[in-house]
Enzyme design. Structure first.
Site, PDB file in Angstrom:
ATOM      1  N   CYS A   1       4.361  -4.426  -0.476  1.00  0.00           N
ATOM      2  CA  CYS A   1       4.050  -3.117  -1.075  1.00  0.00           C
ATOM      3  C   CYS A   1       3.335  -2.337   0.011  1.00  0.00           C
ATOM      4  O   CYS A   1       2.111  -2.301   0.067  1.00  0.00           O
ATOM      5  CB  CYS A   1       3.149  -3.296  -2.290  1.00  0.00           C
ATOM      6  SG  CYS A   1       3.903  -4.260  -3.604  1.00  0.00           S
ATOM      7  N   ALA A   2       4.099  -1.711   0.884  1.00  0.00           N
ATOM      8  CA  ALA A   2       3.549  -1.404   2.207  1.00  0.00           C
ATOM      9  C   ALA A   2       2.972  -0.002   2.405  1.00  0.00           C
ATOM     10  O   ALA A   2       2.121   0.177   3.274  1.00  0.00           O
ATOM     11  CB  ALA A   2       4.612  -1.656   3.258  1.00  0.00           C
ATOM     12  N   ALA A   3       3.455   0.994   1.674  1.00  0.00           N
ATOM     13  CA  ALA A   3       3.042   2.368   2.002  1.00  0.00           C
ATOM     14  C   ALA A   3       1.571   2.604   1.649  1.00  0.00           C
ATOM     15  O   ALA A   3       1.106   2.086   0.637  1.00  0.00           O
ATOM     16  CB  ALA A   3       3.918   3.369   1.254  1.00  0.00           C
TER      17      ALA A   3
ATOM     18  N   GLY B   1       1.135   2.005   4.874  1.00  0.00           N
ATOM     19  CA  GLY B   1       1.342   1.193   6.077  1.00  0.00           C
ATOM     20  C   GLY B   1       0.076   0.802   6.819  1.00  0.00           C
ATOM     21  O   GLY B   1       0.147   0.265   7.929  1.00  0.00           O
TER      22      GLY B   1
ATOM     23  N   ASP C   1      12.514  -2.958  -4.190  1.00  0.00           N
ATOM     24  CA  ASP C   1      11.591  -3.384  -5.248  1.00  0.00           C
ATOM     25  C   ASP C   1      11.224  -4.848  -5.003  1.00  0.00           C
ATOM     26  O   ASP C   1      12.092  -5.718  -5.016  1.00  0.00           O
ATOM     27  CB  ASP C   1      12.324  -3.222  -6.594  1.00  0.00           C
ATOM     28  CG  ASP C   1      11.430  -3.570  -7.775  1.00  0.00           C
ATOM     29  OD1 ASP C   1      10.405  -4.259  -7.581  1.00  0.00           O
ATOM     30  OD2 ASP C   1      11.778  -3.159  -8.893  1.00  0.00           O
TER      31      ASP C   1
ATOM     32  N   CYS D   1      -6.804  -3.216  -5.088  1.00  0.00           N
ATOM     33  CA  CYS D   1      -8.019  -2.419  -4.865  1.00  0.00           C
ATOM     34  C   CYS D   1      -8.587  -2.076  -6.246  1.00  0.00           C
ATOM     35  O   CYS D   1      -8.841  -0.923  -6.548  1.00  0.00           O
ATOM     36  CB  CYS D   1      -7.747  -1.193  -4.012  1.00  0.00           C
ATOM     37  SG  CYS D   1      -6.411  -0.153  -4.591  1.00  0.00           S
TER      38      CYS D   1
HETATM   39  C1  LIG Z   1      -1.850  -0.414  -2.931  1.00  0.00           C
HETATM   40  S1  LIG Z   1      -0.508   0.449  -2.325  1.00  0.00           S
HETATM   41  C2  LIG Z   1      -0.206  -0.319  -0.790  1.00  0.00           C
HETATM   42  C3  LIG Z   1      -1.133   0.122   0.323  1.00  0.00           C
HETATM   43  C4  LIG Z   1      -0.697  -0.418   1.670  1.00  0.00           C
HETATM   44  N1  LIG Z   1      -0.537  -1.846   1.653  1.00  0.00           N
HETATM   45  C5  LIG Z   1      -1.665  -0.046   2.785  1.00  0.00           C
HETATM   46  O1  LIG Z   1      -2.556  -0.824   3.104  1.00  0.00           O
HETATM   47  O2  LIG Z   1      -1.524   1.033   3.357  1.00  0.00           O
HETATM   48  C6  LIG Z   1       0.785  -0.183  -3.302  1.00  0.00           C
HETATM   49  C7  LIG Z   1       2.164   0.343  -2.920  1.00  0.00           C
HETATM   50  O3  LIG Z   1       3.121  -0.443  -3.630  1.00  0.00           O
HETATM   51  C8  LIG Z   1       4.222   0.365  -3.943  1.00  0.00           C
HETATM   52  N2  LIG Z   1       4.957  -0.344  -5.014  1.00  0.00           N
HETATM   53  C9  LIG Z   1       4.735  -0.327  -6.344  1.00  0.00           C
HETATM   54  N3  LIG Z   1       5.586  -1.155  -6.981  1.00  0.00           N
HETATM   55  C10 LIG Z   1       6.350  -1.731  -6.021  1.00  0.00           C
HETATM   56  C11 LIG Z   1       7.414  -2.674  -6.053  1.00  0.00           C
HETATM   57  N4  LIG Z   1       7.864  -3.179  -7.203  1.00  0.00           N
HETATM   58  N5  LIG Z   1       8.008  -3.029  -4.873  1.00  0.00           N
HETATM   59  C12 LIG Z   1       7.554  -2.511  -3.704  1.00  0.00           C
HETATM   60  N6  LIG Z   1       6.544  -1.597  -3.618  1.00  0.00           N
HETATM   61  C13 LIG Z   1       5.961  -1.227  -4.759  1.00  0.00           C
HETATM   62  C14 LIG Z   1       3.581   1.661  -4.342  1.00  0.00           C
HETATM   63  O4  LIG Z   1       4.516   2.736  -4.259  1.00  0.00           O
HETATM   64  C15 LIG Z   1       2.460   1.775  -3.315  1.00  0.00           C
HETATM   65  O5  LIG Z   1       2.878   2.487  -2.186  1.00  0.00           O
END
Ligand SMILES: C[S@@+](CC[C@H](N)C(=O)[O-])C[C@H]1O[C@@H](n2cnc3c(N)ncnc32)[C@H](O)[C@@H]1O
Length: 442
Positions: A267-269, A271, A318, A389
């Site tokens: 769940c990278a964005a 980043g 996903d 978080c």
């Molecule tokens: C807590 S944020 C991640 C922050 C990131 N790891 C960072 O340190 O910059 C969670 C992210 O998971 C994404 N997300 C939610 N459900 C997801 C899924 N089923 N698969 C992949 N990404 C997902 C969200 O869009 C969001 O960008």
């Protein structure tokens, strides 16, 4: 007064207008981050500062509005008032920033500049003048003492913290209603922390290292004594440094990437943690993200930090499904799960306005679906780091207990568990599992 100074300054009246509109969007359920992301670079810092203060002081400003205006004004006037009142209250609390008469003048101008609010400028003037008199200390005593507990948290939220943290729940709420400090992560591929600290001090920016958090040594974290815009940070655009909370800097350290390992950041964005992994080792990383609109943030961050090499793939997909997966298992998985974000309110004061109680159980289900799938994609002897978080145990310890009970081959390793917010870190939850063999098939 503002959290950050603007490169090209925006007149305060315009900033008040834009901030009031942003507040309106949050009240209708939109994330403030999304709203602020649409602003121009010269607008964002001051508007962010005004909206953050207005949200933190929401209950206080609405007490004044109720007291001074018999009939609730329409939202566009109400939001202008809440932004201006928060500025006045903040100014009286810290003695910095704009003089009260300037705030009144600029708020009246903001009211006058927008047709639907023009009719209210006399009332705006009268109310704000009264508020600025009411916040004056009387013989050195503050007329209006601070709330014992910041009230912009909804009742269900306060009740949950009270139940789960009976000794510190009030302190936690107070902590989360304060302005968050600016914390940096020095890019270890470019500088040591000491080298970067010296670069900062050449620019007159003072900082101190954060050496440790939750028993883990942090070697790249620097706390700035006062926040500055990122454009003023030496080498920011050439990748010397990133803005990242100290609690978030634990993720890559706990996972301990090694050269050549194949790692999934599930769940990278935007980043932040992907980049930290790549700063620590020449590993192969898949940065997966469900939200296509946020993919560009990952690649943008990696580009800026000179980390977007052939070993990195940024994929939309996903994590609870396999359509995106090539079937090759991962040595390590970072699962920084979608969550309530209840641990990062100091940086996102809109969160208590957006969350509903029912969201927590819905999030718990989503987290379980992603955990379950991630485990299947992990190599034997591989590590899975579960991160949120959040400060709610439903998303933290309860999940770790559930996961260990569901997976007989999951060995729980030492990790910090629940980290509560303090003045140098946001609230996070960390659990680490090692895959010890195949799961029995039922
Ligand atoms: C807590 S944020 C991640 C922050 C990131 N790891 C960072 O340190 O910059 C969670 C992210 O998971 C994404 N997300 C939610 N459900 C997801 C899924 N089923 N698969 C992949 N990404 C997902 C969200 O869009 C969001 O960008």
């Amino acid at each position: 007064m503002t959290d950050q100074k603007t490169p090209r300054s925006l007149p305060l009246s315009n900033a008040i207008t834009i901030a009031a509109q942003a507040i309106g969007e949050v009240i209708e359920g939109r994330s403030l981050t999304e709203v602020l992301d649409q602003l121009d670079a010269h607008e964002k810092p001051i508007v962010q500062s005004l909206t953050f203060d207005a949200l933190r002081k929401w209950v206080r400003s609405h007490e004044y509005i109720k007291q001074l205006i018999p009939k609730t004004p329409p939202p566009e006037v109400e939001h202008l008032l809440s932004v201006a009142i928060a500025l006045i209250v903040q100014g009286s609390a810290d003695g910095k920033g704009y003089a009260a008469h300037t705030i009144v003048d600029q708020a009246v101008r903001a009211c006058d500049e927008y047709e639907p609010t023009r009719y209210a400028k006399g009332m705006m003037n009268a109310v704000l003048r009264k508020v600025s008199l009411m916040v004056q200390p009387v013989e050195g005593v503050k007329h209006y003492p601070p709330d014992p507990v910041p009230m912009f948290f909804p009742p269900w939220w306060r009740a949950s913290l009270k139940k789960n943290y009976p000794k510190v729940w009030q302190a936690l709420l107070i902590q989360q209603a304060l302005r968050a400090p600016l914390i940096l992560r020095v890019n270890a591929r470019q500088h040591t922390r000491e080298q970067y600290q010296a670069l900062l001090s050449q620019e007159g920016i003072t900082s101190k290292p954060i050496e440790e958090l939750a028993g883990i040594e942090l070697n790249s974290a620097l706390l700035l004594n006062s926040p500055v815009p990122v454009a003023k940070l030496p080498g920011f655009y050439s990748g010397s440094v990133s803005v990242q909370d100290a609690g978030a800097q634990l993720a890559a350290l706990l996972l301990g990437p090694q050269p050549g390992e194949r790692i999934l950041d599930a769940c990278a964005a935007p980043g932040g943690k992907t980049a930290h992994l790549l700063e620590l080792a020449d590993c192969e990383v898949i940065a997966l993200e469900l939200d296509g609109g946020r993919l560009g943030k990952i690649s943008g961050n990696l580009d800026r930090l000179h980390l977007y090499t052939d070993s990195v793939r940024v994929i939309r997909g996903d994590a609870s499904k396999t359509a995106w997966w090539d079937g090759k298992p991962f040595d390590k998985i970072l699962l920084d799960s979608p969550c309530s974000a209840s641990g990062i309110v100091a940086r996102h004061p809109d969160i208590p306005f957006l969350r509903r109680e029912a969201d927590i159980l819905a999030l718990q289900q989503r987290q379980r679906a992603i955990l379950t799938q991630a485990w299947k994609m992990l190599n034997l002897e591989g590590l899975l780091l579960y991160v949120t978080c959040s400060v709610f145990p439903e998303e933290g310890e309860e999940q770790a207990i559930w996961f260990a009970a569901e997976h007989s081959n999951a060995l729980r390793l030492v990790a910090p568990g629940q980290i509560l917010p303090t003045e140098v870190n946001d609230g996070f939850y960390y659990a680490l599992f090692k895959k010890m063999g195949h799961e029995p098939t039922h």
